[in-house]
Every structure is written in structure tokens, then in C-alpha cells.
Design a protein around this motif. Structure first.
Motif, PDB file in Angstrom:
ATOM      1  N   CYS A 139       0.815  -1.214   0.000  1.00 53.83           N
ATOM      2  CA  CYS A 139       0.000   0.000   0.000  1.00 53.83           C
ATOM      3  C   CYS A 139       0.851   1.269   0.000  1.00 53.83           C
ATOM      4  O   CYS A 139       0.428   2.309  -0.522  1.00 53.83           O
ATOM      5  CB  CYS A 139      -0.938  -0.011   1.207  1.00 53.83           C
ATOM      6  N   THR A 140       2.045   1.187   0.559  1.00 58.53           N
ATOM      7  CA  THR A 140       2.923   2.359   0.603  1.00 58.53           C
ATOM      8  C   THR A 140       3.654   2.565  -0.712  1.00 58.53           C
ATOM      9  O   THR A 140       3.704   3.686  -1.242  1.00 58.53           O
ATOM     10  CB  THR A 140       3.941   2.208   1.752  1.00 58.53           C
ATOM     11  N   SER A 166      18.774  -4.264   6.655  1.00 61.49           N
ATOM     12  CA  SER A 166      18.133  -5.341   5.897  1.00 61.49           C
ATOM     13  C   SER A 166      16.624  -5.258   6.099  1.00 61.49           C
ATOM     14  O   SER A 166      16.132  -4.573   6.999  1.00 61.49           O
ATOM     15  CB  SER A 166      18.652  -6.694   6.366  1.00 61.49           C
ATOM     16  N   PHE A 167      15.890  -5.961   5.248  1.00 59.25           N
ATOM     17  CA  PHE A 167      14.440  -6.042   5.440  1.00 59.25           C
ATOM     18  C   PHE A 167      14.112  -6.607   6.817  1.00 59.25           C
ATOM     19  O   PHE A 167      13.199  -6.137   7.493  1.00 59.25           O
ATOM     20  CB  PHE A 167      13.819  -6.936   4.364  1.00 59.25           C
ATOM     21  N   ASP A 201      14.069   0.429  -1.557  1.00 64.63           N
ATOM     22  CA  ASP A 201      13.643  -0.764  -0.808  1.00 64.63           C
ATOM     23  C   ASP A 201      13.079  -0.375   0.555  1.00 64.63           C
ATOM     24  O   ASP A 201      12.062  -0.920   1.003  1.00 64.63           O
ATOM     25  CB  ASP A 201      14.817  -1.717  -0.605  1.00 64.63           C
ATOM     26  N   GLN A 202      13.747   0.551   1.215  1.00 66.59           N
ATOM     27  CA  GLN A 202      13.371   0.922   2.576  1.00 66.59           C
ATOM     28  C   GLN A 202      11.997   1.591   2.636  1.00 66.59           C
ATOM     29  O   GLN A 202      11.350   1.608   3.688  1.00 66.59           O
ATOM     30  CB  GLN A 202      14.425   1.867   3.157  1.00 66.59           C
ATOM     31  N   VAL A 207       6.713   4.761   7.517  1.00 71.31           N
ATOM     32  CA  VAL A 207       7.479   5.791   8.223  1.00 71.31           C
ATOM     33  C   VAL A 207       8.718   6.184   7.434  1.00 71.31           C
ATOM     34  O   VAL A 207       9.122   7.363   7.429  1.00 71.31           O
ATOM     35  CB  VAL A 207       7.859   5.308   9.646  1.00 71.31           C
ATOM     36  N   ASN A 208       9.337   5.250   6.720  1.00 74.19           N
ATOM     37  CA  ASN A 208      10.508   5.577   5.910  1.00 74.19           C
ATOM     38  C   ASN A 208      10.127   6.447   4.718  1.00 74.19           C
ATOM     39  O   ASN A 208      10.842   7.390   4.362  1.00 74.19           O
ATOM     40  CB  ASN A 208      11.195   4.304   5.429  1.00 74.19           C
ATOM     41  N   THR A 209       9.001   6.124   4.079  1.00 78.90           N
ATOM     42  CA  THR A 209       8.535   6.949   2.962  1.00 78.90           C
ATOM     43  C   THR A 209       8.230   8.362   3.440  1.00 78.90           C
ATOM     44  O   THR A 209       8.585   9.346   2.777  1.00 78.90           O
ATOM     45  CB  THR A 209       7.284   6.316   2.325  1.00 78.90           C
TER      46      THR A 209
END
Length: 375
Positions: A139-140, A166-167, A201-202, A207-209
Motif C-alpha cells: 500500500c505504501t 536489511s528487510f 527498498d526501505q 514511516v521511511n517513505t
């Protein structure tokens, strides 16, 4: 009803009126549901002249769909874009007690119109469904991608080379207070989930977006402008009701199982007999877990393949239960070899909490069956 309203609206979004329009990225704080532990993202379209105020949500799914869990495991889950009034969206997160942060995007009149047209096109019944992927198409990332695609320029994110988690590490940051959820994730993820990630990737995490958008610049013909015009809190943090999880952590449960195994080993050593029933219990549990881990090797999720925990959890114990009942020791040689490979694999993969202790339980069975008397 909401879809019909905006899909068949007259030209209220004409280019000349777009100065009264705000398009925003909404970032929602996690709440108690397991699927919400990572937060959520939506897009708000607010036309202050016509009163249209809509939330575009790419996170719509239903547990009631046939074989939902199996489809999710194999990466064949379909999510869809839902459109609801912003007030209803806002009320939902007020009920959860989750803070919602709004970042008003610094878009031109033409970019707002292009994004509105793209969102309407995406929301059509034949376009709204998409193949969901937790890391790469969620969704992000869907919200990010449609925004970036409608900008007439290049979005430049601020580099942070010192931050390349890492993921798995990013997931752990979200599940720190939910060890059993973390255990479930880690059992499914393989070596690829432990590789360093890029900025793109992050951004699978809301929150990262949000943080990257806050510092991003739009580059057009030698000029820069900030991607975010202003930031505000549209839902303040509220009271969240959390359900009590199981009292013991995965590590504590694994230690308890190891202690039981050691006590049984002591009795076996004194009596010079191994307990067949305990072997069958462990082999059956190990094999059933192994079926799940093996199945994930065939999933469309790219990070579930090459899972070195397959050396610990695999279906082989189930195959050899009959042989062990007959007193043959072939399985214990195979098990010992796989356990050695499992411990070596710990160099490359961050295993699920407590799995190394579970491996020690199986080692006690290898030792017992190789060096203690008959069953």
C-alpha cells in the motif's frame, strides 16, 4: 456510493480550479492488529472549492476470500484500491488511537490534475485490483509510485549511505514489542531478507517513505523545489488498547523445551533406554513446521527462498518416523549432518528467535539414539 460520486463528477477538477486543491500523503501509526504493526499509507485528495475530500487506500483486503492464508504464503494475494470519504478514514484511525500525519505535496496545477486522473483510472473496477507483495508492491509503494509517476521532474531523495538496514532489521523495529509476530516473520524469511537495502527498498515501510518525502526535492530544468509543502497532524495519537500476548517469549519456550530434553536424556542415560515417544513428538513437530518452510521455497515472495532454516525445519523427520520406530538409526545420521549445516548457515542468515536452542534439543536426540541403548 463514494466511487460513483468522484467517477461521474463534472469537471470540478478542471485545471483552472486546481489552486484550491491539496493532494497529501497520509502516514498512519501502527495499532494493535498484527497486519497494522508496520503502519499504513494513503493519499488524500481535497478539493476545497467543490468539497470533495477523499482518501485513496491501496491496502484493502479481506480475510474471507477463499484460501487467503495459503495465497498470502505463496505470494498470490490480491489487494485493491479503495476510495472513501476522508472523514470516514480519519474516524477509523481515531478509533484505533493511531496518529495520522499529513504531508501536503508541493505539486503544480498540472501535476495535481495528472495525479487525480491517475487515481480515478486506478480506482475503476477493472484496474483497482493488484498483486500484493509485502516488500515490493504494497500500500505504501503503490502510493509512492503513482505520486512520483505524475510529477514532471525527478524526485531526488536525500542520500543516507550510513543507513542500509536489511528487510529483517526493519521488520524487527516494528515488531519489537511482539516477539511471536517477529518469530513468524523470521521463520518465513530467508537469506535475501538479510541483505542491505536501497532507499527505494526501505520505503516499503510507511514511516521511511514519510521521512524520505520530508527531505526530498523535485528537480526540473536545473531548479529544485521541496516535494512536501507543509506537514500537519490530522489525527493526534490516542489511547491504544493492546491485547496481552503469550506470557513466555519464544526464547523462554525454547529453553523450557531444551530443559525437558536434557531431563529426559538423563533418565535415558540411567536406564540405558531411549524414549521412543519423545522422538516421535519432536520429529512430528519438526516435520510439520518443515512442510511450511519448504512450501515457501516455491512462493512468489522473493525473500522467502534460500531459507537456511530448512536444515532444521523440513519434512524429512516425518518420512523417517516409521524407520525410527523400527529401531533403525539412519535418520539420526541425516539429522546430525543437517544440524551441522544449520549452525554453519547462521553465519549468513539471522535465524528466528530460539531456533538455535531448538536445534540443541534435536542434537540431544541424535546423541541419545546413537550412544544410548535400545528403545
Amino acid at each position: 456510493m463514494c466511487f460513483a460520486t468522484f467517477a461521474h463528477s463534472q469537471d470540478s477538477t478542471a485545471v483552472a480550479d486546481n489552486d484550491s486543491i491539496e493532494v497529501s500523503l497520509l502516514t498512519c501509526q501502527p495499532h494493535n492488529e498484527v497486519y497494522s504493526l508496520y503502519g499504513h499509507t494513503a493519499i488524500r485528495y481535497h478539493n476545497m472549492k467543490t468539497g470533495e475530500d477523499l482518501a485513496f487506500n491501496y491496502g484493502i483486503f479481506s480475510f474471507k476470500k477463499p484460501y487467503f492464508v495459503l495465497r498470502f504464503m505463496f505470494g498470490k494475494t490480491d489487494y485493491e484500491l479503495g476510495v472513501i470519504p476522508f472523514e470516514a478514514f480519519k474516524h477509523e484511525y481515531e478509533r484505533f488511537g493511531s496518529m495520522v500525519t499529513e504531508q501536503v505535496l508541493n505539486l503544480t496545477t498540472q501535476e495535481k490534475q495528472k495525479l487525480w486522473d491517475a487515481l480515478r483510472e486506478n480506482a475503476l473496477p477493472w484496474n483497482k485490483i493488484y498483486r500484493y507483495n509485502f516488500f515490493y508492491n504494497n500500500c505504501t509503494t503503490k502510493a509512492r509510485d503513482i505520486i512520483v509517476a505524475c510529477i514532471d521532474g525527478k524526485v531526488m531523495y536525500e542520500e543516507h549511505p550510513e543507513y542500509a538496514p536489511s528487510f529483517r532489521e526493519m521488520i524487527h523495529s516494528c515488531t519489537a514489542s511482539h516477539p511471536w509476530a517477529a518469530l513468524g516473520n523470521d521463520l518465513c524469511l530467508g537469506v535475501k531478507a538479510d541483505l542491505p537495502t536501497t532507499i527505494g527498498d526501505q520505503q516499503f515501510l510507511p514511516v521511511n517513505t514519510m521521512q524520505d518525502f520530508a527531505l526530498a526535492q523535485i528537480y526540473v530544468n536545473g531548479t529544485y523545489r521541496p516535494l512536501v509543502e507543509k506537514t500537519r497532524t490530522v489525527v493526534p495519537p490516542g489511547i491504544q488498547v493492546t491485547e496481552r500476548e503469550f506470557i513466555l517469549s519464544p526464547t523462554e519456550c525454547a529453553v523450557a523445551l531444551l530443559l525437558v530434553s536434557l531431563v529426559i536424556l538423563m533418565f535415558e542415560y540411567k536406564r540405558k533406554k531411549t524414549f521412543l515417544w519423545w522422538d516421535i513428538v519432536l520429529m512430528l513437530a519438526d516435520g510439520l513446521a518443515g512442510i511450511v518452510v519448504l512450501a515457501l521455497f516455491f512462493s512468489e515472495h522473493p525473500t522467502t527462498s534460500t531459507n537456511l532454516q530448512i536444515f532444521l525445519f523440513n519434512p524429512i523427520p516425518i518420512i523417517y518416523i516409521y524407520s525410527v520406530c523400527k529401531g533403525k538409526k539412519t535418520y539420526w545420521n541425516i539429522s546430525l549432518a543437517m544440524l551441522i549445516c544449520f549452525f554453519i548457515g547462521d553465519i549468513w542468515q539471522d535465524y528466528a528467535e530460539g531456533t538455535e536452542i531448538l536445534a540443541l534439543c534435536l542434537l540431544t536426540r541424535c546423541w541419545s539414539n546413537k550412544f544410548i541403548g535400545k528403545k
